[in-house]
Design a protein around this motif. Structure first.
Motif, PDB file in Angstrom:
ATOM      1  N   THR A 277       0.818  -1.217   0.000  1.00  0.00           N
ATOM      2  CA  THR A 277       0.000   0.000   0.000  1.00  0.00           C
ATOM      3  C   THR A 277       0.851   1.265   0.000  1.00  0.00           C
ATOM      4  O   THR A 277       0.319   2.363  -0.109  1.00  0.00           O
ATOM      5  N   HIS A 278       2.173   1.121   0.142  1.00  0.00           N
ATOM      6  CA  HIS A 278       3.033   2.295   0.218  1.00  0.00           C
ATOM      7  C   HIS A 278       4.452   1.884  -0.169  1.00  0.00           C
ATOM      8  O   HIS A 278       4.800   0.698  -0.165  1.00  0.00           O
ATOM      9  N   LEU A 279       5.257   2.871  -0.503  1.00  0.00           N
ATOM     10  CA  LEU A 279       6.676   2.638  -0.732  1.00  0.00           C
ATOM     11  C   LEU A 279       7.423   2.864   0.583  1.00  0.00           C
ATOM     12  O   LEU A 279       7.259   3.903   1.218  1.00  0.00           O
ATOM     13  N   PRO A 280       8.192   1.893   1.045  1.00  0.00           N
ATOM     14  CA  PRO A 280       8.903   2.060   2.317  1.00  0.00           C
ATOM     15  C   PRO A 280       9.953   3.157   2.224  1.00  0.00           C
ATOM     16  O   PRO A 280      10.599   3.340   1.193  1.00  0.00           O
ATOM     17  N   ALA A 281      10.111   3.879   3.310  1.00  0.00           N
ATOM     18  CA  ALA A 281      11.088   4.972   3.338  1.00  0.00           C
ATOM     19  C   ALA A 281      12.512   4.436   3.343  1.00  0.00           C
ATOM     20  O   ALA A 281      13.419   5.007   2.747  1.00  0.00           O
ATOM     21  N   ASN A 282      12.717   3.321   4.042  1.00  0.00           N
ATOM     22  CA  ASN A 282      14.047   2.735   4.145  1.00  0.00           C
ATOM     23  C   ASN A 282      14.016   1.283   3.707  1.00  0.00           C
ATOM     24  O   ASN A 282      12.993   0.604   3.828  1.00  0.00           O
ATOM     25  N   GLY A 283      15.136   0.805   3.212  1.00  0.00           N
ATOM     26  CA  GLY A 283      15.232  -0.584   2.812  1.00  0.00           C
ATOM     27  C   GLY A 283      15.295  -1.504   4.009  1.00  0.00           C
ATOM     28  O   GLY A 283      15.528  -1.081   5.137  1.00  0.00           O
ATOM     29  N   ILE A 284      15.093  -2.777   3.781  1.00  0.00           N
ATOM     30  CA  ILE A 284      15.171  -3.780   4.831  1.00  0.00           C
ATOM     31  C   ILE A 284      16.585  -4.319   4.892  1.00  0.00           C
ATOM     32  O   ILE A 284      17.135  -4.767   3.896  1.00  0.00           O
ATOM     33  N   GLU A 285      17.184  -4.245   6.083  1.00  0.00           N
ATOM     34  CA  GLU A 285      18.544  -4.712   6.293  1.00  0.00           C
ATOM     35  C   GLU A 285      19.506  -4.025   5.325  1.00  0.00           C
ATOM     36  O   GLU A 285      20.429  -4.629   4.783  1.00  0.00           O
ATOM     37  N   GLY A 286      19.278  -2.723   5.080  1.00  0.00           N
ATOM     38  CA  GLY A 286      20.168  -1.937   4.248  1.00  0.00           C
ATOM     39  C   GLY A 286      19.995  -2.125   2.765  1.00  0.00           C
ATOM     40  O   GLY A 286      20.731  -1.549   1.971  1.00  0.00           O
ATOM     41  N   GLN A 287      19.011  -2.908   2.345  1.00  0.00           N
ATOM     42  CA  GLN A 287      18.793  -3.162   0.929  1.00  0.00           C
ATOM     43  C   GLN A 287      17.496  -2.531   0.454  1.00  0.00           C
ATOM     44  O   GLN A 287      16.584  -2.298   1.235  1.00  0.00           O
ATOM     45  N   ARG A 288      17.438  -2.272  -0.810  1.00  0.00           N
ATOM     46  CA  ARG A 288      16.242  -1.668  -1.395  1.00  0.00           C
ATOM     47  C   ARG A 288      15.114  -2.695  -1.443  1.00  0.00           C
ATOM     48  O   ARG A 288      15.305  -3.819  -1.877  1.00  0.00           O
ATOM     49  N   VAL A 289      13.944  -2.292  -0.965  1.00  0.00           N
ATOM     50  CA  VAL A 289      12.791  -3.196  -0.964  1.00  0.00           C
ATOM     51  C   VAL A 289      12.198  -3.249  -2.371  1.00  0.00           C
ATOM     52  O   VAL A 289      11.871  -2.212  -2.948  1.00  0.00           O
ATOM     53  N   PRO A 290      12.040  -4.432  -2.956  1.00  0.00           N
ATOM     54  CA  PRO A 290      11.584  -4.534  -4.353  1.00  0.00           C
ATOM     55  C   PRO A 290      10.077  -4.404  -4.520  1.00  0.00           C
ATOM     56  O   PRO A 290       9.419  -5.276  -5.075  1.00  0.00           O
ATOM     57  N   VAL A 291       9.476  -3.334  -4.003  1.00  0.00           N
ATOM     58  CA  VAL A 291       8.061  -3.089  -4.212  1.00  0.00           C
ATOM     59  C   VAL A 291       7.884  -2.502  -5.604  1.00  0.00           C
ATOM     60  O   VAL A 291       8.444  -1.451  -5.929  1.00  0.00           O
ATOM     61  N   VAL A 292       7.126  -3.162  -6.444  1.00  0.00           N
ATOM     62  CA  VAL A 292       7.000  -2.706  -7.827  1.00  0.00           C
ATOM     63  C   VAL A 292       5.673  -2.012  -8.096  1.00  0.00           C
ATOM     64  O   VAL A 292       5.550  -1.270  -9.058  1.00  0.00           O
ATOM     65  N   VAL A 293       4.661  -2.273  -7.266  1.00  0.00           N
ATOM     66  CA  VAL A 293       3.355  -1.652  -7.469  1.00  0.00           C
ATOM     67  C   VAL A 293       2.806  -1.219  -6.110  1.00  0.00           C
ATOM     68  O   VAL A 293       2.872  -1.971  -5.143  1.00  0.00           O
ATOM     69  N   VAL A 294       2.283   0.001  -6.059  1.00  0.00           N
ATOM     70  CA  VAL A 294       1.622   0.494  -4.851  1.00  0.00           C
ATOM     71  C   VAL A 294       0.136   0.602  -5.142  1.00  0.00           C
ATOM     72  O   VAL A 294      -0.262   1.218  -6.135  1.00  0.00           O
ATOM     73  N   HIS A 295      -0.701  -0.006  -4.307  1.00  0.00           N
ATOM     74  CA  HIS A 295      -2.124  -0.048  -4.606  1.00  0.00           C
ATOM     75  C   HIS A 295      -2.915  -0.319  -3.341  1.00  0.00           C
ATOM     76  O   HIS A 295      -2.361  -0.716  -2.301  1.00  0.00           O
ATOM     77  N   ASP A 296      -4.212  -0.125  -3.441  1.00  0.00           N
ATOM     78  CA  ASP A 296      -5.141  -0.530  -2.391  1.00  0.00           C
ATOM     79  C   ASP A 296      -5.300  -2.043  -2.448  1.00  0.00           C
ATOM     80  O   ASP A 296      -5.471  -2.613  -3.523  1.00  0.00           O
ATOM     81  N   PHE A 297      -5.237  -2.698  -1.296  1.00  0.00           N
ATOM     82  CA  PHE A 297      -5.353  -4.156  -1.294  1.00  0.00           C
ATOM     83  C   PHE A 297      -6.667  -4.633  -1.898  1.00  0.00           C
ATOM     84  O   PHE A 297      -6.766  -5.753  -2.396  1.00  0.00           O
ATOM     85  N   ALA A 298      -7.706  -3.828  -1.835  1.00  0.00           N
ATOM     86  CA  ALA A 298      -9.025  -4.236  -2.339  1.00  0.00           C
ATOM     87  C   ALA A 298      -9.176  -4.028  -3.837  1.00  0.00           C
ATOM     88  O   ALA A 298     -10.210  -4.375  -4.408  1.00  0.00           O
ATOM     89  N   GLU A 299      -8.145  -3.483  -4.502  1.00  0.00           N
ATOM     90  CA  GLU A 299      -8.201  -3.254  -5.948  1.00  0.00           C
ATOM     91  C   GLU A 299      -6.857  -3.645  -6.553  1.00  0.00           C
ATOM     92  O   GLU A 299      -5.917  -2.858  -6.555  1.00  0.00           O
ATOM     93  N   LEU A 300      -6.774  -4.847  -7.058  1.00  0.00           N
ATOM     94  CA  LEU A 300      -5.516  -5.335  -7.614  1.00  0.00           C
ATOM     95  C   LEU A 300      -5.345  -4.844  -9.045  1.00  0.00           C
ATOM     96  O   LEU A 300      -6.233  -5.047  -9.875  1.00  0.00           O
ATOM     97  N   PRO A 301      -4.212  -4.206  -9.355  1.00  0.00           N
ATOM     98  CA  PRO A 301      -3.994  -3.664 -10.700  1.00  0.00           C
ATOM     99  C   PRO A 301      -3.479  -4.712 -11.683  1.00  0.00           C
ATOM    100  O   PRO A 301      -2.459  -4.520 -12.352  1.00  0.00           O
ATOM    101  N   PHE A 302      -4.187  -5.831 -11.775  1.00  0.00           N
ATOM    102  CA  PHE A 302      -3.811  -6.904 -12.696  1.00  0.00           C
ATOM    103  C   PHE A 302      -5.052  -7.354 -13.455  1.00  0.00           C
ATOM    104  O   PHE A 302      -6.172  -7.283 -12.942  1.00  0.00           O
ATOM    105  N   ALA A 303      -4.846  -7.823 -14.677  1.00  0.00           N
ATOM    106  CA  ALA A 303      -5.961  -8.278 -15.505  1.00  0.00           C
ATOM    107  C   ALA A 303      -6.578  -9.549 -14.921  1.00  0.00           C
ATOM    108  O   ALA A 303      -5.919 -10.311 -14.213  1.00  0.00           O
ATOM    109  N   SER A 304      -7.848  -9.767 -15.244  1.00  0.00           N
ATOM    110  CA  SER A 304      -8.526 -10.974 -14.799  1.00  0.00           C
ATOM    111  C   SER A 304      -7.851 -12.210 -15.387  1.00  0.00           C
ATOM    112  O   SER A 304      -7.417 -12.209 -16.540  1.00  0.00           O
TER     113      SER A 304
END
Length: 258
Positions: A69-96
């Motif tokens: 639901t958000h882009l993290p401000a800091n990476g986990i254990e010093g690494q960049r978190v690979p979040v590729v899509v930010v969205h509402d959990f109730a609306e998935l931005p993927f085709a049926s």
């Protein structure tokens, strides 16, 4: 989105996983998820939420996504978190019918509309696609401790989670024509907060798995999307049978063919 929304509470679960008891839960879930996802094949896999847990690390699909639901401000254990899509959990931005596997690590417990999240998961899964759900078991010592904590103010688990019982979750999945084919319970130690006491009760893992398997603090459920009405078409009638004289009983046709 309003910062007081229940979905924001899943953010608090990340820091909780860094505590001694959280690390214990995280290690058990990672081991089970690696075992479950390693043998699921396809092309597209998705993990929704909780990037602190790499639910797809053992899966071998060519395309894997992590959304939140958000882009993290800091990476986990010093690494960049690979979040590729930010969205509402109730609306998935993927085709049926576009995904082969979806993993929900503790998402339903903190989602404002858990039913809608499951409906979206069912929509994006292909026929025979699979979903894996992680959750805290309210019918456990940890669940009892959490209820007591709400009365005293000393919460053991993140306080905003609405923990879902396994029978209730199975009913939700059944309504969406999703068939549960595998499940695991784990984390049988009492609700301790220190690493010392957690290690002292390690023996309860094997004992609990054998003697009270449904009282584990955490469960993981794997379900398959079934499509109603899909059947294999049988072979057509033979040409000789199709040309049999009208009005002759089937038994007589067989004798004549012989």
């Amino acid at each position: 989105m309003d910062h007081s929304s229940p979905e924001k509470a899943i953010i608090a679960l990340g820091p909780w996983l860094e505590t001694p008891v959280g690390s214990y839960v995280k290690a058990w879930q990672q081991q089970r998820l690696d075992m479950l996802t390693a043998d699921i094949f396809g092309f597209n896999a998705l993990q929704i939420g909780l990037p602190q847990l790499d639910a797809l690390q053992a899966n071998r699909m060519p395309r894997k996504w992590l959304t939140d639901t958000h882009l993290p401000a800091n990476g986990i254990e010093g690494q960049r978190v690979p979040v590729v899509v930010v969205h509402d959990f109730a609306e998935l931005p993927f085709a049926s019918q576009s995904l082969d596997l979806v993993v929900l690590p503790h998402v339903l417990e903190f989602a404002e509309e858990p039913h809608q999240v499951l409906r979206e998961v069912e929509r994006v899964l292909i026929p025979e696609g699979q979903v894996i759900i992680c959750g805290f078991n309210p019918a456990s010592l940890w669940g009892v401790r959490q209820v007591a904590g709400r009365l005293t103010g000393a919460h053991f688990l993140p306080q905003d989670g609405e923990f879902i019982s396994l029978p209730r979750l199975k009913d939700w999945l059944k309504l969406l024509s999703m068939e549960v084919n595998r499940g695991h319970f784990g984390c049988y130690v009492p609700p301790c907060t220190t690493e010392t006491w957690l290690k002292r009760f390690t023996f309860m893992e094997k004992a609990g798995n054998r003697w009270w398997p449904y009282l584990g603090a955490v469960y993981i459920v794997q379900a398959v999307k079934r499509i109603r009405g899909m059947r294999l078409v049988g072979p057509a009638f033979t040409r000789q049978t199709a040309k049999a004289p009208k009005g002759v009983p089937v038994t007589n046709r067989i004798h004549k063919q012989e």
